[in-house]
Design a protein around this motif. Structure first.
Motif, PDB file in Angstrom:
ATOM      1  N   GLU A 253       0.856  -1.178   0.000  1.00 49.48           N
ATOM      2  CA  GLU A 253       0.000   0.000   0.000  1.00 49.48           C
ATOM      3  C   GLU A 253       0.893   1.230   0.000  1.00 49.48           C
ATOM      4  OE1 GLU A 253      -2.943  -0.126   3.091  1.00 49.48           O
ATOM      5  OE2 GLU A 253      -3.365  -2.237   2.704  1.00 49.48           O
ATOM      6  N   VAL A 254       0.736   2.073  -1.011  1.00 45.08           N
ATOM      7  CA  VAL A 254       1.586   3.252  -1.182  1.00 45.08           C
ATOM      8  C   VAL A 254       0.729   4.501  -1.089  1.00 45.08           C
ATOM      9  CG1 VAL A 254       3.119   4.473  -2.772  1.00 45.08           C
ATOM     10  CG2 VAL A 254       3.141   1.987  -2.690  1.00 45.08           C
ATOM     11  N   THR A 255       1.210   5.476  -0.316  1.00 48.04           N
ATOM     12  CA  THR A 255       0.584   6.791  -0.301  1.00 48.04           C
ATOM     13  C   THR A 255       1.618   7.794  -0.783  1.00 48.04           C
ATOM     14  OG1 THR A 255      -0.808   6.150   1.572  1.00 48.04           O
ATOM     15  CG2 THR A 255      -0.678   8.501   1.048  1.00 48.04           C
ATOM     16  N   LEU A 256       1.279   8.484  -1.847  1.00 44.19           N
ATOM     17  CA  LEU A 256       2.136   9.515  -2.431  1.00 44.19           C
ATOM     18  C   LEU A 256       1.663  10.859  -1.883  1.00 44.19           C
ATOM     19  CD1 LEU A 256       1.846   8.219  -6.093  1.00 44.19           C
ATOM     20  CD2 LEU A 256       3.810   7.890  -4.578  1.00 44.19           C
ATOM     21  N   PHE A 257       2.462  11.470  -1.045  1.00 47.13           N
ATOM     22  CA  PHE A 257       2.126  12.784  -0.482  1.00 47.13           C
ATOM     23  C   PHE A 257       2.849  13.852  -1.293  1.00 47.13           C
ATOM     24  CE2 PHE A 257       1.286  10.028   3.137  1.00 47.13           C
ATOM     25  CZ  PHE A 257       0.109  10.567   3.645  1.00 47.13           C
ATOM     26  N   PHE A 258       2.095  14.600  -2.079  1.00 49.44           N
ATOM     27  CA  PHE A 258       2.642  15.662  -2.907  1.00 49.44           C
ATOM     28  C   PHE A 258       2.642  16.980  -2.136  1.00 49.44           C
ATOM     29  CE2 PHE A 258       1.010  12.527  -5.863  1.00 49.44           C
ATOM     30  CZ  PHE A 258       2.061  12.409  -6.764  1.00 49.44           C
ATOM     31  N   GLY A 259       3.569  17.853  -2.473  1.00 50.24           N
ATOM     32  CA  GLY A 259       3.653  19.151  -1.836  1.00 50.24           C
ATOM     33  C   GLY A 259       2.672  20.165  -2.398  1.00 50.24           C
ATOM     34  N   THR A 260       2.105  19.854  -3.550  1.00 48.11           N
ATOM     35  CA  THR A 260       1.110  20.731  -4.176  1.00 48.11           C
ATOM     36  C   THR A 260      -0.049  19.882  -4.688  1.00 48.11           C
ATOM     37  OG1 THR A 260       2.038  20.577  -6.403  1.00 48.11           O
ATOM     38  CG2 THR A 260       2.931  22.310  -4.963  1.00 48.11           C
ATOM     39  N   ARG A 261      -1.131  20.546  -5.031  1.00 47.47           N
ATOM     40  CA  ARG A 261      -2.302  19.844  -5.569  1.00 47.47           C
ATOM     41  C   ARG A 261      -2.294  19.858  -7.103  1.00 47.47           C
ATOM     42  NH1 ARG A 261      -6.155  18.119  -2.157  1.00 47.47           N
ATOM     43  NH2 ARG A 261      -5.985  18.829  -0.018  1.00 47.47           N
ATOM     44  N   ARG A 262      -1.121  19.800  -7.663  1.00 51.92           N
ATOM     45  CA  ARG A 262      -1.007  19.786  -9.119  1.00 51.92           C
ATOM     46  C   ARG A 262      -1.609  18.510  -9.684  1.00 51.92           C
ATOM     47  NH1 ARG A 262       3.513  16.538 -10.712  1.00 51.92           N
ATOM     48  NH2 ARG A 262       4.651  15.890  -8.865  1.00 51.92           N
ATOM     49  N   LYS A 263      -1.978  18.564 -10.938  1.00 54.94           N
ATOM     50  CA  LYS A 263      -2.537  17.399 -11.610  1.00 54.94           C
ATOM     51  C   LYS A 263      -1.421  16.375 -11.828  1.00 54.94           C
ATOM     52  CE  LYS A 263      -5.048  16.175 -15.775  1.00 54.94           C
ATOM     53  NZ  LYS A 263      -5.600  16.675 -17.023  1.00 54.94           N
ATOM     54  N   ALA A 264      -1.654  15.130 -11.402  1.00 52.08           N
ATOM     55  CA  ALA A 264      -0.648  14.080 -11.554  1.00 52.08           C
ATOM     56  C   ALA A 264      -1.345  12.726 -11.658  1.00 52.08           C
ATOM     57  CB  ALA A 264       0.308  14.092 -10.371  1.00 52.08           C
ATOM     58  N   ASP A 265      -0.920  11.914 -12.606  1.00 51.77           N
ATOM     59  CA  ASP A 265      -1.429  10.551 -12.751  1.00 51.77           C
ATOM     60  C   ASP A 265      -0.657   9.654 -11.793  1.00 51.77           C
ATOM     61  OD1 ASP A 265      -3.043  11.447 -14.805  1.00 51.77           O
ATOM     62  OD2 ASP A 265      -1.668  10.803 -16.383  1.00 51.77           O
ATOM     63  N   ILE A 266      -1.309   9.114 -10.779  1.00 52.05           N
ATOM     64  CA  ILE A 266      -0.595   8.386  -9.739  1.00 52.05           C
ATOM     65  C   ILE A 266       0.067   7.102 -10.235  1.00 52.05           C
ATOM     66  CG2 ILE A 266      -1.881   9.392  -7.845  1.00 52.05           C
ATOM     67  CD1 ILE A 266      -3.500   6.821  -7.645  1.00 52.05           C
ATOM     68  N   ASP A 267      -0.358   6.596 -11.369  1.00 56.75           N
ATOM     69  CA  ASP A 267       0.274   5.371 -11.866  1.00 56.75           C
ATOM     70  C   ASP A 267       1.669   5.623 -12.449  1.00 56.75           C
ATOM     71  OD1 ASP A 267      -1.018   6.777 -13.937  1.00 56.75           O
ATOM     72  OD2 ASP A 267      -1.080   4.990 -15.200  1.00 56.75           O
ATOM     73  N   ASN A 268       2.084   6.858 -12.608  1.00 55.04           N
ATOM     74  CA  ASN A 268       3.402   7.183 -13.163  1.00 55.04           C
ATOM     75  C   ASN A 268       4.482   7.380 -12.091  1.00 55.04           C
ATOM     76  OD1 ASN A 268       2.407   7.184 -15.781  1.00 55.04           O
ATOM     77  ND2 ASN A 268       1.879   9.341 -15.699  1.00 55.04           N
ATOM     78  N   PHE A 269       4.170   7.129 -10.835  1.00 55.14           N
ATOM     79  CA  PHE A 269       5.090   7.473  -9.748  1.00 55.14           C
ATOM     80  C   PHE A 269       5.618   6.248  -8.995  1.00 55.14           C
ATOM     81  CE2 PHE A 269       2.871  11.291 -10.665  1.00 55.14           C
ATOM     82  CZ  PHE A 269       3.764  12.304 -10.384  1.00 55.14           C
ATOM     83  N   ASN A 270       5.535   5.071  -9.578  1.00 56.96           N
ATOM     84  CA  ASN A 270       5.832   3.869  -8.817  1.00 56.96           C
ATOM     85  C   ASN A 270       7.134   3.167  -9.159  1.00 56.96           C
ATOM     86  OD1 ASN A 270       3.393   3.870  -7.196  1.00 56.96           O
ATOM     87  ND2 ASN A 270       2.414   3.697  -9.179  1.00 56.96           N
ATOM     88  N   LYS A 271       7.737   3.448 -10.279  1.00 55.40           N
ATOM     89  CA  LYS A 271       8.944   2.726 -10.672  1.00 55.40           C
ATOM     90  C   LYS A 271      10.120   3.003  -9.742  1.00 55.40           C
ATOM     91  CE  LYS A 271      11.700   1.228 -14.488  1.00 55.40           C
ATOM     92  NZ  LYS A 271      11.778  -0.102 -13.907  1.00 55.40           N
ATOM     93  N   LEU A 272      10.347   4.241  -9.394  1.00 56.05           N
ATOM     94  CA  LEU A 272      11.539   4.590  -8.626  1.00 56.05           C
ATOM     95  C   LEU A 272      11.532   3.973  -7.229  1.00 56.05           C
ATOM     96  CD1 LEU A 272      14.204   6.106  -8.739  1.00 56.05           C
ATOM     97  CD2 LEU A 272      13.035   8.073  -7.790  1.00 56.05           C
ATOM     98  N   TRP A 273      10.467   4.159  -6.457  1.00 57.46           N
ATOM     99  CA  TRP A 273      10.448   3.602  -5.101  1.00 57.46           C
ATOM    100  C   TRP A 273      10.480   2.075  -5.152  1.00 57.46           C
ATOM    101  CZ3 TRP A 273       6.801   0.146  -3.924  1.00 57.46           C
ATOM    102  CH2 TRP A 273       5.561   0.231  -4.537  1.00 57.46           C
ATOM    103  N   ALA A 274       9.768   1.475  -6.122  1.00 60.68           N
ATOM    104  CA  ALA A 274       9.731   0.008  -6.215  1.00 60.68           C
ATOM    105  C   ALA A 274      11.118  -0.560  -6.517  1.00 60.68           C
ATOM    106  CB  ALA A 274       8.724  -0.430  -7.270  1.00 60.68           C
ATOM    107  N   ASP A 275      11.823   0.051  -7.457  1.00 62.51           N
ATOM    108  CA  ASP A 275      13.181  -0.400  -7.777  1.00 62.51           C
ATOM    109  C   ASP A 275      14.138  -0.138  -6.613  1.00 62.51           C
ATOM    110  OD1 ASP A 275      12.361  -1.267 -10.257  1.00 62.51           O
ATOM    111  OD2 ASP A 275      13.202   0.431 -11.358  1.00 62.51           O
ATOM    112  N   ALA A 276      13.987   0.987  -5.933  1.00 64.21           N
ATOM    113  CA  ALA A 276      14.890   1.339  -4.837  1.00 64.21           C
ATOM    114  C   ALA A 276      14.780   0.367  -3.664  1.00 64.21           C
ATOM    115  CB  ALA A 276      14.621   2.765  -4.364  1.00 64.21           C
TER     116      ALA A 276
END
Length: 120
Positions: free
Chosen positions: A60-83
């Motif tokens: 279970e991943v929660t992405l906490f952004f610093g702004t309410r900008r438009k972002a597709d959450i499915d594009n933010f998973n490669k880096l943390w998963a690989d790390a």
């Protein structure tokens, strides 16, 4: 177990550079992407004790952004998963159930990753 990775979540398009080579698409991780991955690995190692998890995982991943900008959450998973590969789990291919939530925290942007063995 939950691992907290501090810093603004970055999308795949921010950490990889793509171009055509010999008429075929090619890509590589940017220097900034490599630095962020290494930082995530240091953060994860400081929070994870014991060997990497084996077997199928529920994440279970929660992405906490610093702004309410438009972002597709499915594009933010490669880096943390690989790390987290080799630290929290043997390989990110073990993830069989993934829940992604978008959150906002202007003062403390981060990625929170909760891991547990997949039961049933």
């Amino acid at each position: 177990m939950t691992i907290t990775l501090l810093g603004e979540p970055k999308s795949t398009s921010h950490i990889y550079h793509y171009h055509c080579k010999f008429g075929r698409p090619a890509g590589y991780m940017t220097a900034a992407g490599k630095a962020l991955k290494e930082d995530y690995q240091w953060q994860a190692r400081s929070q994870w004790s014991g060997p990497p998890l084996a077997g199928p995982l529920c994440v279970e991943v929660t992405l906490f952004f610093g702004t309410r900008r438009k972002a597709d959450i499915d594009n933010f998973n490669k880096l943390w998963a690989d790390a987290l590969t080799g630290i929290a789990y043997e390989d990110d291919s073990q993830i069989e159930r993934l829940t992604i939530v978008k959150g906002y925290d202007k003062a403390r942007p981060r990625v929170e990753v909760a891991l547990s063995p997949l039961v049933g």
